[in-house]
Design a protein around this motif. Structure first.
Motif, PDB file in Angstrom:
ATOM      1  N   ALA A  46       0.822  -1.215   0.000  1.00 54.22           N
ATOM      2  CA  ALA A  46       0.000   0.000   0.000  1.00 54.22           C
ATOM      3  C   ALA A  46       0.851   1.258   0.000  1.00 54.22           C
ATOM      4  CB  ALA A  46      -0.943   0.001   1.198  1.00 54.22           C
ATOM      5  N   ARG A  47       2.066   1.175   0.533  1.00 53.31           N
ATOM      6  CA  ARG A  47       2.916   2.377   0.563  1.00 53.31           C
ATOM      7  C   ARG A  47       3.314   2.844  -0.838  1.00 53.31           C
ATOM      8  NH1 ARG A  47       7.392  -1.437   2.408  1.00 53.31           N
ATOM      9  NH2 ARG A  47       8.698  -1.519   0.559  1.00 53.31           N
ATOM     10  N   PHE A  48       3.246   1.948  -1.822  1.00 51.42           N
ATOM     11  CA  PHE A  48       3.570   2.320  -3.200  1.00 51.42           C
ATOM     12  C   PHE A  48       2.415   3.042  -3.895  1.00 51.42           C
ATOM     13  CE2 PHE A  48       6.515  -1.182  -2.416  1.00 51.42           C
ATOM     14  CZ  PHE A  48       7.698  -0.663  -2.897  1.00 51.42           C
ATOM     15  N   THR A  49       1.266   3.114  -3.251  1.00 53.33           N
ATOM     16  CA  THR A  49       0.093   3.716  -3.893  1.00 53.33           C
ATOM     17  C   THR A  49      -0.133   5.165  -3.484  1.00 53.33           C
ATOM     18  OG1 THR A  49      -1.439   2.949  -2.168  1.00 53.33           O
ATOM     19  CG2 THR A  49      -1.028   1.461  -4.026  1.00 53.33           C
ATOM     20  N   LYS A  50       0.766   5.707  -2.699  1.00 50.19           N
ATOM     21  CA  LYS A  50       0.646   7.108  -2.292  1.00 50.19           C
ATOM     22  C   LYS A  50       0.915   8.007  -3.501  1.00 50.19           C
ATOM     23  CE  LYS A  50       0.369   5.935   2.098  1.00 50.19           C
ATOM     24  NZ  LYS A  50      -0.727   5.012   2.251  1.00 50.19           N
ATOM     25  N   ASP A  51       0.136   9.035  -3.650  1.00 52.53           N
ATOM     26  CA  ASP A  51       0.339  10.065  -4.688  1.00 52.53           C
ATOM     27  C   ASP A  51       0.249   9.532  -6.113  1.00 52.53           C
ATOM     28  OD1 ASP A  51       0.798  11.975  -2.644  1.00 52.53           O
ATOM     29  OD2 ASP A  51       2.900  11.346  -2.516  1.00 52.53           O
ATOM     30  N   LEU A  52      -0.631   8.557  -6.354  1.00 57.14           N
ATOM     31  CA  LEU A  52      -0.833   8.080  -7.724  1.00 57.14           C
ATOM     32  C   LEU A  52      -1.663   9.109  -8.491  1.00 57.14           C
ATOM     33  CD1 LEU A  52      -1.673   4.305  -7.176  1.00 57.14           C
ATOM     34  CD2 LEU A  52       0.484   5.286  -7.976  1.00 57.14           C
ATOM     35  N   GLU A  53      -1.425   9.203  -9.786  1.00 55.62           N
ATOM     36  CA  GLU A  53      -2.174  10.160 -10.605  1.00 55.62           C
ATOM     37  C   GLU A  53      -3.387   9.515 -11.267  1.00 55.62           C
ATOM     38  OE1 GLU A  53       0.915   8.354 -13.331  1.00 55.62           O
ATOM     39  OE2 GLU A  53       0.992   9.166 -11.329  1.00 55.62           O
ATOM     40  N   PHE A  54      -3.783   8.337 -10.791  1.00 57.10           N
ATOM     41  CA  PHE A  54      -4.981   7.677 -11.324  1.00 57.10           C
ATOM     42  C   PHE A  54      -5.763   7.055 -10.167  1.00 57.10           C
ATOM     43  CE2 PHE A  54      -1.476   4.701 -11.486  1.00 57.10           C
ATOM     44  CZ  PHE A  54      -2.007   3.519 -11.000  1.00 57.10           C
ATOM     45  N   ASP A  55      -7.044   6.772 -10.426  1.00 53.48           N
ATOM     46  CA  ASP A  55      -7.950   6.267  -9.399  1.00 53.48           C
ATOM     47  C   ASP A  55      -7.755   4.769  -9.212  1.00 53.48           C
ATOM     48  OD1 ASP A  55     -10.015   6.286  -7.523  1.00 53.48           O
ATOM     49  OD2 ASP A  55     -11.537   5.880  -9.052  1.00 53.48           O
ATOM     50  N   LEU A  56      -7.435   4.381  -7.991  1.00 50.33           N
ATOM     51  CA  LEU A  56      -7.188   2.984  -7.678  1.00 50.33           C
ATOM     52  C   LEU A  56      -7.752   2.685  -6.289  1.00 50.33           C
ATOM     53  CD1 LEU A  56      -5.610   0.320  -8.413  1.00 50.33           C
ATOM     54  CD2 LEU A  56      -3.672   1.322  -7.197  1.00 50.33           C
ATOM     55  N   GLN A  57      -8.618   1.695  -6.197  1.00 54.79           N
ATOM     56  CA  GLN A  57      -9.145   1.260  -4.907  1.00 54.79           C
ATOM     57  C   GLN A  57      -8.139   0.290  -4.295  1.00 54.79           C
ATOM     58  OE1 GLN A  57     -12.159   2.141  -3.462  1.00 54.79           O
ATOM     59  NE2 GLN A  57     -12.325   3.635  -5.105  1.00 54.79           N
ATOM     60  N   VAL A  58      -7.650   0.579  -3.094  1.00 57.13           N
ATOM     61  CA  VAL A  58      -6.648  -0.262  -2.436  1.00 57.13           C
ATOM     62  C   VAL A  58      -7.296  -0.972  -1.260  1.00 57.13           C
ATOM     63  CG1 VAL A  58      -4.419  -0.307  -1.263  1.00 57.13           C
ATOM     64  CG2 VAL A  58      -4.802   1.314  -3.126  1.00 57.13           C
ATOM     65  N   HIS A  59      -7.100  -2.281  -1.206  1.00 57.59           N
ATOM     66  CA  HIS A  59      -7.617  -3.109  -0.122  1.00 57.59           C
ATOM     67  C   HIS A  59      -6.441  -3.824   0.532  1.00 57.59           C
ATOM     68  CE1 HIS A  59     -11.685  -2.610  -1.804  1.00 57.59           C
ATOM     69  NE2 HIS A  59     -11.085  -2.776  -2.972  1.00 57.59           N
ATOM     70  N   ILE A  60      -6.312  -3.665   1.847  1.00 59.85           N
ATOM     71  CA  ILE A  60      -5.248  -4.328   2.598  1.00 59.85           C
ATOM     72  C   ILE A  60      -5.763  -5.704   3.019  1.00 59.85           C
ATOM     73  CG2 ILE A  60      -3.724  -4.196   4.605  1.00 59.85           C
ATOM     74  CD1 ILE A  60      -3.337  -1.903   2.599  1.00 59.85           C
ATOM     75  N   VAL A  61      -5.020  -6.754   2.672  1.00 60.85           N
ATOM     76  CA  VAL A  61      -5.421  -8.113   3.035  1.00 60.85           C
ATOM     77  C   VAL A  61      -4.346  -8.753   3.914  1.00 60.85           C
ATOM     78  CG1 VAL A  61      -6.839  -8.419   0.978  1.00 60.85           C
ATOM     79  CG2 VAL A  61      -4.468  -9.138   0.933  1.00 60.85           C
ATOM     80  N   HIS A  62      -4.781  -9.671   4.744  1.00 59.22           N
ATOM     81  CA  HIS A  62      -3.852 -10.422   5.591  1.00 59.22           C
ATOM     82  C   HIS A  62      -3.151 -11.486   4.758  1.00 59.22           C
ATOM     83  CE1 HIS A  62      -4.947  -8.995   9.624  1.00 59.22           C
ATOM     84  NE2 HIS A  62      -6.141  -8.773   9.075  1.00 59.22           N
ATOM     85  N   ALA A  63      -1.888 -11.677   5.020  1.00 60.73           N
ATOM     86  CA  ALA A  63      -1.110 -12.734   4.377  1.00 60.73           C
ATOM     87  C   ALA A  63       0.139 -12.956   5.208  1.00 60.73           C
ATOM     88  CB  ALA A  63      -0.734 -12.349   2.947  1.00 60.73           C
ATOM     89  N   GLY A  64       0.778 -14.069   4.991  1.00 62.45           N
ATOM     90  CA  GLY A  64       2.011 -14.349   5.708  1.00 62.45           C
ATOM     91  C   GLY A  64       2.817 -15.385   4.959  1.00 62.45           C
ATOM     92  N   SER A  65       4.099 -15.401   5.205  1.00 69.01           N
ATOM     93  CA  SER A  65       4.991 -16.355   4.563  1.00 69.01           C
ATOM     94  C   SER A  65       5.050 -17.642   5.372  1.00 69.01           C
ATOM     95  CB  SER A  65       6.395 -15.755   4.443  1.00 69.01           C
ATOM     96  OG  SER A  65       7.300 -16.754   4.034  1.00 69.01           O
ATOM     97  N   PRO A  66       4.705 -18.775   4.768  1.00 69.14           N
ATOM     98  CA  PRO A  66       4.811 -20.046   5.496  1.00 69.14           C
ATOM     99  C   PRO A  66       6.260 -20.498   5.681  1.00 69.14           C
ATOM    100  CG  PRO A  66       4.059 -20.432   3.264  1.00 69.14           C
ATOM    101  CD  PRO A  66       4.129 -18.939   3.446  1.00 69.14           C
ATOM    102  N   ASN A  67       7.210 -19.752   5.161  1.00 67.47           N
ATOM    103  CA  ASN A  67       8.627 -20.118   5.263  1.00 67.47           C
ATOM    104  C   ASN A  67       9.297 -19.561   6.516  1.00 67.47           C
ATOM    105  OD1 ASN A  67       8.515 -21.485   2.817  1.00 67.47           O
ATOM    106  ND2 ASN A  67       8.841 -19.597   1.685  1.00 67.47           N
ATOM    107  N   ARG A  68       8.527 -18.990   7.414  1.00 67.02           N
ATOM    108  CA  ARG A  68       9.105 -18.424   8.627  1.00 67.02           C
ATOM    109  C   ARG A  68       9.609 -19.531   9.537  1.00 67.02           C
ATOM    110  NH1 ARG A  68       5.076 -14.090  10.897  1.00 67.02           N
ATOM    111  NH2 ARG A  68       6.880 -13.641  12.199  1.00 67.02           N
TER     112      ARG A  68
END
Length: 137
Positions: A46-68
């Motif tokens: 989501a940090r890459f979507t700051k100050d975009l010049e186009f309309d984009l709906q951003v949804h934060i989803v849970h995820a994790g690496s099973p390689n931990r």
């Protein structure tokens, strides 16, 4: 005047620049063509979507690496992926995308699995010569 509903696209991408920059390029081009675009990612992406010049709906989803490392860390990652899968099932039911495009990275796993479960069209993008773990899965 065009009264038709715009085509809806969901993009699922991991939280690194290697996944996000191609995903955002696709999003920008689709928005130019009149598509409604939703991005499903984690907080890092989501940090890459700051100050975009186009309309984009951003949804934060849970995820994790099973390689931990460690049993608790692995359990927590799988639990987080399960929560993300439930989130994405409800999101995709509401959004009703024409297609879901996965760009790799662990945050792309729950949306792509949810899309498969709902019978949605799926497209995977791999920017490397060898498929990453999320896209292989």
């Amino acid at each position: 005047m065009n009264t038709s509903t715009p085509t809806t696209l969901c993009i699922a991408a991991g939280g690194t620049g290697g996944h996000m920059f191609p995903a955002l390029s696709l999003a920008k081009e689709c928005v130019k063509k009149g598509w409604k675009v939703h991005l499903l990612t984690d907080n890092r992406g989501a940090r890459f979507t700051k100050d975009l010049e186009f309309d984009l709906q951003v949804h934060i989803v849970h995820a994790g690496s099973p390689n931990r490392k460690g049993l608790f860390a692995k359990f927590f990652s799988l639990f987080s992926i399960g929560i993300g899968l439930l989130q994405c099932l409800f999101l995709l039911i509401g959004i009703r995308p024409k297609v879901v495009v996965g760009f790799g990275g662990y945050p792309s796993v729950p949306p792509v699995i949810a899309a498969h479960m709902l019978g949605k069209k799926i497209l995977l993008h791999e920017q490397n010569a060898v498929f990453g773990r999320a896209n292989r899965f």
